[in-house]
Design an enzyme around this catalytic site. Structure first.
Site, PDB file in Angstrom:
ATOM      1  CD  GLU A 121      -3.059  -1.168   2.308  1.00  0.00           C
ATOM      2  OE1 GLU A 121      -3.861  -0.693   2.405  1.00  0.00           O
ATOM      3  OE2 GLU A 121      -2.898  -1.399   3.521  1.00  0.00           O
ATOM      4  CE1 TYR A 181     -17.692  25.071  -3.569  1.00  0.00           C
ATOM      5  CE2 TYR A 181     -19.198  25.821  -1.987  1.00  0.00           C
ATOM      6  CZ  TYR A 181     -18.870  25.240  -3.418  1.00  0.00           C
ATOM      7  OH  TYR A 181     -19.960  26.123  -4.475  1.00  0.00           O
ATOM      8  CD  GLU A 224      -7.896   4.020  12.170  1.00  0.00           C
ATOM      9  OE1 GLU A 224      -7.614   4.225  11.460  1.00  0.00           O
ATOM     10  OE2 GLU A 224      -8.356   3.597  13.175  1.00  0.00           O
ATOM     11  CE  LYS A 283      -6.632   1.468   3.079  1.00  0.00           C
ATOM     12  NZ  LYS A 283      -5.653   1.082   4.096  1.00  0.00           N
TER      13      LYS A 283
END
Length: 401
Positions: A30, A62, A82, A106
């Site tokens: 990853e 935004y 997290e 994810k």
């Protein structure tokens, strides 16, 4: 945390499903092969000025938030989503949001089972909603009724929530009037320093509540007032929030703030600049220290009349009306603030001096208020506030209608 009731309009802005490729995860593979992440951002923003002006400059774009999210997700590797969510949320708060909630999805996580999504969500309050023990500088001012009494009584009421460190003596200030404005009486001003754990926005509401107890009604800008309480500075905080600008945007140009503040804190700084240097630039403004012998007799008479009034200040019940469970919510005495970022030559919303210290010498005033102790110096009482005596700890007071 959201028991705070804003006086300015706030809205929730949501950005959902922002898809970005990144190399985040625990597995070595990853770290190398990008995979898709999806991010949802929810931010609470004070939008009153943005709505009034219809200007993007008065809110959080935004589009800017989306750019920031892409930069973080596509950037440096982290093992945990997290961590990724936390970094994004903290940056949203840094951009001016009062509260940020971020979810990182994810969907391609390396799980050997059928699943639709894995996500982590974090909510982080901005600094104006975060309780922490901070030093505050508060201005107090009045020019109606018996202004000296309003200033002194307000200082007592503040001591219910602020661990008072120092209080200045009283100063008389000639009003700075706008063109065409009606004449007003002189102001009485002072400055108080102390510590509180109450979040600044909640502290602002407490300040407004005390002002209301003294009969303060806002009908037009720059008007005379029975009481004006303003946060001049809060330790460690810089805020551009329209409801609470810190440091106070005009304090650096107000002698009635700088002079009493410097008198109780010779090393004071505002925005990184020594207050002594700022004061040297505004010496021409008409401000003078008041003679206690001149005003204390009428102050004592007025305070005794207020003590005999039917309505009184009850800090516990009045806090409860604001959704605060006394000082126990924060573990220490509280704090106050009042700044709206609105221009006012007398420091109306964002700025006004006001406060007082104890006194001693040939004008010792004994009796129900137990006045003694050198003004502006540390005391040994429950609030380290000389001159307030037992009254300073009682939180007594009345509505000044």
């Amino acid at each position: 945390m959201r028991e705070i009731f804003p006086t300015m309009q706030e809205q929730t802005i949501r950005l959902t499903g922002l898809r970005v490729l990144g190399t985040h995860g625990v597995l070595a593979s990853e770290h190398e092969a990008p995979q898709e992440f999806s991010v949802d951002v929810e931010m609470v923003v004070c939008t009153e000025q943005a709505v009034a002006s219809d200007s993007i400059a008065a809110t959080i774009s935004y589009a800017d938030v989306a750019d920031m999210v892409v930069q973080i997700v596509a950037g440096k590797h982290v093992d945990l989503i997290e961590t990724l969510a936390d970094r994004i949320a903290r940056q949203v708060v840094h951009m001016g949001a009062r509260m940020a909630t971020v979810t990182v999805h994810k969907p391609q996580a390396p799980i050997a089972h059928a699943f639709s999504d894995v996500s982590a969500t974090v909510s982080i309050p901005g600094v104006l909603l975060t309780p922490a023990r901070r030093r505050v500088v508060i201005g107090i001012g009045s020019n109606l009724d018996v202004p000296e009494a309003h200033v002194i009584e307000a200082a007592h009421m503040l001591s219910d929530f602020v661990d008072v460190e120092e209080v200045s003596e009283l100063y008389r200030t000639v009003p700075q009037l706008a063109d065409g404005q009606e004449e007003q009486p002189d102001y009485v001003n002072a400055v108080l320093t102390g510590y509180t754990d109450i979040p600044p926005l909640q502290f602002l509401q407490l300040v407004h509540h005390i002002e209301a107890e003294h009969g303060r009604v806002r009908t037009k800008r720059w008007e005379a007032r029975t009481l004006d309480l303003d946060i001049i500075d809060v330790e460690g905080i810089t805020s551009a929030d329209p409801e609470l600008i810190i440091p106070h945007p005009r304090a650096a140009r107000r002698r009635f703030v700088l002079e009493p503040w410097l008198a109780i804190d010779p090393a004071a700084t505002l925005g990184g600049v020594p207050v002594a240097d700022l004061l040297s630039e505004v010496r021409a403004q008409p401000v003078e220290k008041m003679d206690m012998a001149e005003y204390m007799p009428r102050v004592l008479e007025t305070l005794n009349e207020w003590d005999n009034a039917d309505e009184s200040w009850d800090s516990d019940s009045d806090l409860a009306s604001l959704g605060i469970d006394g000082t126990d919510d924060f573990g220490t005495d509280g704090e106050f603030n009042s700044a709206h970022g609105k221009e006012d030559p007398n420091g109306d919303a964002p700025d006004s001096g006001g406060e007082f210290g104890g006194f001693e010498g040939p004008h010792d005033f004994d009796g129900p208020r137990d006045w003694e102790g050198p003004g502006g110096h540390r005391g040994s009482g429950p609030h380290r506030w000389p001159g307030f005596g037992p009254f300073g700890a009682s939180g007594r007071g009345g509505r000044r209608q």
